[in-house]
Write a protein that holds these residues in place. Structure first.
Motif, PDB file in Angstrom:
ATOM      1  N   SER A   1       0.749  -1.141   0.216  1.00 23.50           N
ATOM      2  CA  SER A   1      -0.146  -0.131   0.137  1.00 23.50           C
ATOM      3  C   SER A   1       0.720   1.112   0.116  1.00 23.50           C
ATOM      4  CB  SER A   1      -1.000   0.207   1.112  1.00 23.50           C
ATOM      5  OG  SER A   1      -0.189  -0.090   2.330  1.00 23.50           O
ATOM      6  N   ALA A   2       2.027   1.261   0.457  1.00 21.68           N
ATOM      7  CA  ALA A   2       2.735   2.295   0.541  1.00 21.68           C
ATOM      8  C   ALA A   2       4.367   1.847   0.401  1.00 21.68           C
ATOM      9  CB  ALA A   2       2.810   2.971   1.856  1.00 21.68           C
ATOM     10  N   PRO A   3       4.797   1.668  -0.721  1.00 19.21           N
ATOM     11  CA  PRO A   3       5.950   0.871  -1.089  1.00 19.21           C
ATOM     12  C   PRO A   3       7.204   1.786  -0.774  1.00 19.21           C
ATOM     13  CG  PRO A   3       5.065   1.657  -3.024  1.00 19.21           C
ATOM     14  CD  PRO A   3       4.088   1.912  -2.060  1.00 19.21           C
ATOM     15  N   TRP A   4       7.166   3.014  -0.776  1.00 21.04           N
ATOM     16  CA  TRP A   4       8.289   3.710  -0.136  1.00 21.04           C
ATOM     17  C   TRP A   4       8.310   3.943   1.361  1.00 21.04           C
ATOM     18  CZ3 TRP A   4       4.843   6.595   2.499  1.00 21.04           C
ATOM     19  CH2 TRP A   4       3.348   7.109   2.190  1.00 21.04           C
ATOM     20  N   ALA A   5       7.406   3.339   2.189  1.00 19.72           N
ATOM     21  CA  ALA A   5       7.522   3.514   3.585  1.00 19.72           C
ATOM     22  C   ALA A   5       8.736   2.766   4.233  1.00 19.72           C
ATOM     23  CB  ALA A   5       6.374   2.855   4.007  1.00 19.72           C
ATOM     24  N   ALA A   6       9.315   1.719   3.272  1.00 18.43           N
ATOM     25  CA  ALA A   6      10.556   1.052   3.966  1.00 18.43           C
ATOM     26  C   ALA A   6      11.870   1.879   3.749  1.00 18.43           C
ATOM     27  CB  ALA A   6      10.719  -0.099   2.800  1.00 18.43           C
ATOM     28  N   ASP A   7      11.897   2.834   2.660  1.00 13.41           N
ATOM     29  CA  ASP A   7      13.007   3.554   2.685  1.00 13.41           C
ATOM     30  C   ASP A   7      12.961   4.730   3.889  1.00 13.41           C
ATOM     31  OD1 ASP A   7      14.362   2.516   0.574  1.00 13.41           O
ATOM     32  OD2 ASP A   7      13.087   3.792  -0.831  1.00 13.41           O
ATOM     33  N   LEU A   8      11.738   5.148   4.153  1.00 14.16           N
ATOM     34  CA  LEU A   8      11.523   6.127   5.125  1.00 14.16           C
ATOM     35  C   LEU A   8      11.933   5.637   6.652  1.00 14.16           C
ATOM     36  CD1 LEU A   8       8.138   7.931   4.082  1.00 14.16           C
ATOM     37  CD2 LEU A   8      10.460   8.587   3.659  1.00 14.16           C
ATOM     38  N   LEU A   9      11.293   4.393   6.620  1.00 10.97           N
ATOM     39  CA  LEU A   9      11.871   3.647   8.009  1.00 10.97           C
ATOM     40  C   LEU A   9      13.429   3.294   8.243  1.00 10.97           C
ATOM     41  CD1 LEU A   9       8.786   1.074   8.230  1.00 10.97           C
ATOM     42  CD2 LEU A   9       9.269   3.249   9.874  1.00 10.97           C
ATOM     43  N   ARG A  10      13.944   2.992   7.126  1.00 14.05           N
ATOM     44  CA  ARG A  10      15.498   2.821   7.140  1.00 14.05           C
ATOM     45  C   ARG A  10      16.005   4.083   7.199  1.00 14.05           C
ATOM     46  NH1 ARG A  10      14.499  -1.290   3.273  1.00 14.05           N
ATOM     47  NH2 ARG A  10      14.204   0.290   1.582  1.00 14.05           N
ATOM     48  N   THR A  11      15.773   5.178   6.859  1.00 12.94           N
ATOM     49  CA  THR A  11      16.086   6.521   7.134  1.00 12.94           C
ATOM     50  C   THR A  11      15.882   6.920   8.669  1.00 12.94           C
ATOM     51  OG1 THR A  11      15.803   7.337   4.916  1.00 12.94           O
ATOM     52  CG2 THR A  11      16.027   8.949   6.650  1.00 12.94           C
ATOM     53  N   LEU A  12      14.944   6.560   9.057  1.00 14.08           N
ATOM     54  CA  LEU A  12      14.437   6.677  10.627  1.00 14.08           C
ATOM     55  C   LEU A  12      15.255   5.903  11.498  1.00 14.08           C
ATOM     56  CD1 LEU A  12      12.474   8.116  12.744  1.00 14.08           C
ATOM     57  CD2 LEU A  12      10.903   5.951  12.414  1.00 14.08           C
ATOM     58  N   HIS A  13      15.470   4.718  10.946  1.00 14.49           N
ATOM     59  CA  HIS A  13      16.231   3.654  12.002  1.00 14.49           C
ATOM     60  C   HIS A  13      17.682   4.325  12.002  1.00 14.49           C
ATOM     61  CE1 HIS A  13      13.702   0.553  13.521  1.00 14.49           C
ATOM     62  NE2 HIS A  13      13.209   0.722  12.544  1.00 14.49           N
ATOM     63  N   SER A  14      18.422   4.800  10.971  1.00 19.07           N
ATOM     64  CA  SER A  14      19.635   5.496  10.732  1.00 19.07           C
ATOM     65  C   SER A  14      19.840   6.623  11.560  1.00 19.07           C
ATOM     66  CB  SER A  14      19.751   5.721   9.192  1.00 19.07           C
ATOM     67  OG  SER A  14      21.127   6.145   9.013  1.00 19.07           O
ATOM     68  N   GLY A  15      18.673   7.334  11.420  1.00 15.72           N
ATOM     69  CA  GLY A  15      18.723   8.579  12.391  1.00 15.72           C
ATOM     70  C   GLY A  15      18.794   8.292  14.052  1.00 15.72           C
ATOM     71  N   LEU A  16      17.834   7.359  14.325  1.00 12.80           N
ATOM     72  CA  LEU A  16      17.766   6.749  15.600  1.00 12.80           C
ATOM     73  C   LEU A  16      19.253   6.427  16.399  1.00 12.80           C
ATOM     74  CD1 LEU A  16      14.038   5.486  15.681  1.00 12.80           C
ATOM     75  CD2 LEU A  16      14.951   7.593  16.974  1.00 12.80           C
ATOM     76  N   ASP A  17      20.150   5.917  15.562  1.00  9.12           N
ATOM     77  CA  ASP A  17      21.552   5.739  15.627  1.00  9.12           C
ATOM     78  C   ASP A  17      21.553   4.594  16.844  1.00  9.12           C
ATOM     79  OD1 ASP A  17      23.952   5.718  14.656  1.00  9.12           O
ATOM     80  OD2 ASP A  17      24.414   7.334  16.253  1.00  9.12           O
ATOM     81  N   ASP A  18      22.081   5.158  17.753  1.00 12.19           N
ATOM     82  CA  ASP A  18      22.282   4.291  19.196  1.00 12.19           C
ATOM     83  C   ASP A  18      21.068   4.306  20.201  1.00 12.19           C
ATOM     84  OD1 ASP A  18      22.294   6.920  20.104  1.00 12.19           O
ATOM     85  OD2 ASP A  18      24.378   6.688  21.085  1.00 12.19           O
ATOM     86  N   ARG A  19      20.095   4.731  19.745  1.00 23.87           N
ATOM     87  CA  ARG A  19      18.855   4.657  20.626  1.00 23.87           C
ATOM     88  C   ARG A  19      18.202   3.314  20.270  1.00 23.87           C
ATOM     89  NH1 ARG A  19      15.751  10.326  19.628  1.00 23.87           N
ATOM     90  NH2 ARG A  19      13.906   9.298  20.708  1.00 23.87           N
ATOM     91  N   VAL A  20      18.984   2.308  20.825  1.00 24.20           N
ATOM     92  CA  VAL A  20      18.831   0.894  20.595  1.00 24.20           C
ATOM     93  C   VAL A  20      17.233   0.504  21.075  1.00 24.20           C
ATOM     94  CG1 VAL A  20      19.452  -1.521  21.079  1.00 24.20           C
ATOM     95  CG2 VAL A  20      21.126   0.091  20.305  1.00 24.20           C
ATOM     96  N   ASP A  21      17.122   0.914  22.351  1.00 27.39           N
ATOM     97  CA  ASP A  21      15.590   0.386  22.969  1.00 27.39           C
ATOM     98  C   ASP A  21      14.645   1.104  22.038  1.00 27.39           C
ATOM     99  OD1 ASP A  21      16.887  -0.805  25.008  1.00 27.39           O
ATOM    100  OD2 ASP A  21      16.714   0.934  26.362  1.00 27.39           O
ATOM    101  N   ASP A  22      14.588   2.457  21.590  1.00 30.73           N
ATOM    102  CA  ASP A  22      13.602   3.038  20.928  1.00 30.73           C
ATOM    103  C   ASP A  22      13.425   1.932  19.435  1.00 30.73           C
ATOM    104  OD1 ASP A  22      12.854   4.830  22.639  1.00 30.73           O
ATOM    105  OD2 ASP A  22      13.848   6.447  21.537  1.00 30.73           O
ATOM    106  N   ARG A  23      14.394   1.651  18.905  1.00 32.77           N
ATOM    107  CA  ARG A  23      14.733   0.971  17.679  1.00 32.77           C
ATOM    108  C   ARG A  23      14.013  -0.324  17.620  1.00 32.77           C
ATOM    109  NH1 ARG A  23      20.225   2.261  14.736  1.00 32.77           N
ATOM    110  NH2 ARG A  23      19.231   0.842  13.103  1.00 32.77           N
ATOM    111  N   THR A  24      14.585  -1.028  18.904  1.00 32.40           N
ATOM    112  CA  THR A  24      13.823  -2.371  19.238  1.00 32.40           C
ATOM    113  C   THR A  24      12.408  -2.301  19.349  1.00 32.40           C
ATOM    114  OG1 THR A  24      15.823  -2.629  20.250  1.00 32.40           O
ATOM    115  CG2 THR A  24      14.116  -4.496  20.612  1.00 32.40           C
ATOM    116  N   ALA A  25      11.671  -1.568  20.164  1.00 31.93           N
ATOM    117  CA  ALA A  25      10.521  -1.240  20.384  1.00 31.93           C
ATOM    118  C   ALA A  25       9.708  -1.072  18.925  1.00 31.93           C
ATOM    119  CB  ALA A  25      10.105  -0.075  21.115  1.00 31.93           C
ATOM    120  N   LEU A  26      10.159  -0.077  18.159  1.00 34.44           N
ATOM    121  CA  LEU A  26       9.609   0.116  16.919  1.00 34.44           C
ATOM    122  C   LEU A  26       9.520  -1.195  15.921  1.00 34.44           C
ATOM    123  CD1 LEU A  26       8.379   2.045  14.877  1.00 34.44           C
ATOM    124  CD2 LEU A  26      10.659   3.075  14.114  1.00 34.44           C
ATOM    125  N   LEU A  27      10.735  -2.036  16.122  1.00 31.13           N
ATOM    126  CA  LEU A  27      10.772  -3.134  15.004  1.00 31.13           C
ATOM    127  C   LEU A  27       9.824  -4.323  15.826  1.00 31.13           C
ATOM    128  CD1 LEU A  27      14.568  -3.206  14.504  1.00 31.13           C
ATOM    129  CD2 LEU A  27      12.761  -2.929  12.900  1.00 31.13           C
TER     130      LEU A  27
END
Length: 709
Positions: A289-315
């Motif tokens: 439904s939103a094929p570009w969302a994956a790229d946005l999420l990769r950018t978001l995860h890259s920006g969150l960087d060492d915020r491992v807990d936030d990234r784990t919760a999101l995943l």
């Protein structure tokens, strides 16, 4: 069109594959009415004229003609031309590049000069992109904002244009490109960072579409992470729920041509790299439904960087999505997170394992590939892996065009856990006409649990013909026998050692000698052959044979002169092997201590490390050794596992306070010691977890970051 193109002396220039006299043909191809010819021409531009980002004299000569194509509304696929110009002109030379010119050779200096001239030439013409942001071709509008953000020398004007353009732009994906361009400006021009972040924050908070809000949050994470809302995980999870309720599209909007232009079916006749990438992207986005969302999420995860807990919760939230495509993306992003950052991933890994039962094959395959690289960290998914392996014997081995067969990823992941439930798959693999090349490594992971396979390994090795294919056929078998220390196979290994053919014979002999060394006294039948091989001291073959002879006979006096002479080898690699072998002799090799000490100042770092470790093993003295090890630790992160092995054996008392400080700092680091930007190795996570375990062993009571397999 192309006025003056014939006046350029193309034949006097070169590109990646020789004379550049074919470049005019590529430029004309970009203007062709035939979609296959346009695609082939663009492929040629990236493959030769701008090969892997390089800029040649012919690349510079193309720039005016590429601009002519980019602004001509009669030319199709101009978005790709704008992207090409952005790539050619978008290389930044930082102060380190400019300051290091004195150290470059003539060709390297020319390359740096070409980059600088390309940046200047494309920037000088970049004003045309202001008009292209309103072009009738959505592909051009998609590429123009990033071109402006990358190339124009007035970023304040560009940022103002992006803000003006957003309300009137109708195409959703072009709107996302406008937001991404703002993030790029904020990263490239820090003085505009606050202004860009304020705009992005408003976009993320106001009543815009979920895709646009997600794009704004992704760019905030990238350029102003401190400006992210505190509940970013909850916000993103909610946006993802909204996105998956939208209509499914058969292909992303950016791939749709303008009215009257060629569609995907018209492009299929061009077997180019550009075409293959387009097809892969189309396959990947179909059904989303939103094929570009994956790229946005990769950018978001890259920006969150060492915020491992936030990234784990999101995943974790993504992996619970009813949308299989969001879970595919989450599995892949989970692999990227775990490879780069230390943390507690048991729950995440268990959810990845749950995807193995999904009927969507790409989801199950993505999960098994991620688990394959986790080794011990994949333990929470062990039962799911075992179930996957047992339910699908057809996936135990994968056939590859033009290469040897390999084990399926689920089998390798289960074996990487040392789980005996992988045995049926490995036993089956060993009975195939061509044994999968990685079977021996899987057996090594299983260790003693793979002992029932020893007889089959021995039988298959006896069947290997000693011809030009001998190494490929015998290597996985020898690796397995070595791991199992299966001394009963010594006669079969000795046959291979004696009869190794000329082609890859050195590799095959090395593998055979290592197998005999692992057998210890059980390889007594090989002693005469090993003694013959040590008659040329100072060679790698003699060192390997001496090491094996010591393992078989335990006679230090016989091998000590050979190994000591090996320290004088011309190649550092062979001296390193001799030092390692001397260390295994321990105090029996004390006479070699002076020569080992002399190697502590060798220019080759790995040789210094191995000589230092061997010196400690033969002398028990740490005074000269620990400073060498700690210096190497700081200079080369890839040597840390080997250094930590030695420091763990020394213990805090032997290693001293400096080593304790270094080990403790490693345990406190959240980033994996071998994490790389833009690449990774299949064993990176395994090696980092091993490093953590060694650091904890050296410092009892220390916990540190992450988990240890």
């Amino acid at each position: 069109m192309f006025r003056g193109i014939d006046e350029v002396d193309w034949a006097s220039m070169e590109h990646a594959y020789g004379p550049a006299d074919d470049v005019p043909g590529l430029l004309h191809g970009l203007a062709s009415e035939d979609p296959a010819e346009r695609e082939s021409a663009l492929d040629g531009m990236y493959g030769a004229v701008h090969h892997q980002g390089d800029v040649y004299a012919c690349t510079l000569a193309c720039i005016p003609f590429l601009f002519e194509l980019a602004v001509d509304p009669g030319i199709r696929d101009r978005g790709g031309i704008v992207e090409l110009l952005t790539s050619i002109g978008g290389i930044d030379l930082d102060e380190e590049d400019e300051d290091g010119l004195d150290e470059l050779d003539e060709d390297e200096i020319e390359g740096v000069a070409n980059y600088a001239m390309a940046a200047a030439a494309v920037s000088a013409g970049s004003a045309v992109f202001f008009e292209l942001v309103a072009d009738g071709d959505p592909g051009v509008r998609l590429a123009a904002p990033l071109a402006l953000a990358t190339l124009h020398e007035r970023p304040d004007r560009v940022l103002a244009l992006l803000r003006e353009r957003l309300p009137v732009e109708a195409d959703d994906e072009v709107r996302l490109a406008l937001v991404e361009a703002a993030g790029r400006i904020a990263l490239r021009h820090r003085r505009l960072g606050t202004q860009a972040a304020d705009w992005l924050s408003r976009l993320a908070a106001e009543a815009y579409s979920p895709g646009l809000r997600l794009a704004a949050l992704a760019q905030l994470a990238r350029c102003a992470p401190d400006a992210l809302p505190g509940d970013v995980v909850r916000l993103v999870s909610g946006l993802l729920r909204e996105l998956r309720s939208g209509p499914v599209r058969s292909e992303p909007a950016a791939a749709k041509p303008p009215a009257g232009e060629d569609g995907p079916a018209d492009r299929a006749t061009a077997p180019t790299l550009v075409g293959q990438l387009r097809e892969l992207a189309s396959e990947e986005s179909a059904g989303r439904s939103a094929p570009w969302a994956a790229d946005l999420l990769r950018t978001l995860h890259s920006g969150l960087d060492d915020r491992v807990d936030d990234r784990t919760a999101l995943l974790t939230d993504q992996l619970g999505s009813p949308d299989p495509w969001q879970r595919v993306d989450a599995v892949r992003m989970s692999g990227g997170l775990i490879r780069a950052w230390r943390g507690s991933y048991e729950g995440l890994v268990r959810l990845i394992g749950a995807q193995l039962e999904d009927p969507e094959p790409r989801l199950a395959d993505a999960a098994s590939h991620v688990l394959e690289e986790l080794f011990g960290l994949a333990a929470p998914a062990a039962d799911a892996l075992a179930g996957r392996v047992a339910s699908d014997p057809s996936a135990w081995v994968r056939e590859w065009a033009g290469g040897p067969p390999g084990l399926g990823s689920a089998v390798k992941a289960l074996a990487g856990l040392g789980d005996a439930r992988a045995l049926p798959a490995l036993a089956s693999a060993l009975e195939r006409p061509e044994v999968p090349h990685d079977t021996g490594f899987a057996i090594r992971c299983l260790g003693d649990a793979a002992a029932p396979l020893a007889g089959t390994l021995r039988r298959r090795l006896a069947e290997v013909g000693l011809d030009e294919s001998a190494y490929d056929r015998a290597s996985p078998l020898l690796t397995g026998l070595t791991a199992l220390r299966a001394g009963e196979a010594a006669p079969e290994v000795l046959r291979v050692l004696r009869g190794a053919p000329e082609y890859r014979g050195e590799w095959l002999r090395t593998a055979a000698v290592r197998a005999l060394a692992s057998f210890g006294p059980a390889a007594g039948c090989a002693v005469p052959e090993l003694r013959r091989l040590i008659l040329r001291p100072g060679t790698g073959a003699a060192t390997e044979a001496a090491e094996a002879l010591w393992a078989v006979t335990g006679d230090a006096e016989e091998v000590l002169p050979v190994l000591t002479e090996g320290l004088r080898a011309d190649r550092a690699r062979e001296s390193l092997a001799a030092a390692s072998a001397l260390g295994a002799l321990g105090p029996l090799a004390a006479a070699a201590a002076p020569r080992l000490r002399a190697l502590l100042s060798h220019e080759e770092l790995w040789l210094r490390v191995e000589a230092a470790i061997a010196l400690w093993e033969v002398s028990g003295r740490t005074t000269d050794v620990v400073p060498v090890l700690l210096s190497a630790w700081e200079r080369n992160r890839h040597v840390r596992v080997r250094v930590a092995e030695c420091l763990a054996l020394m213990g805090p008392g032997g290693a001293g306070s400096d080593a304790t400080r270094v080990l403790r700092a490693e345990l406190l680091s959240v980033r994996r010691h071998n994490a790389m930007d833009g690449g990774y190795g299949s064993h990176d996570t395994y090696r980092d977890e091993k490093l953590l375990a060694l650091c904890r062993r050296a410092l009892p009571g220390e916990a540190g970051k992450g988990t240890t397999s």
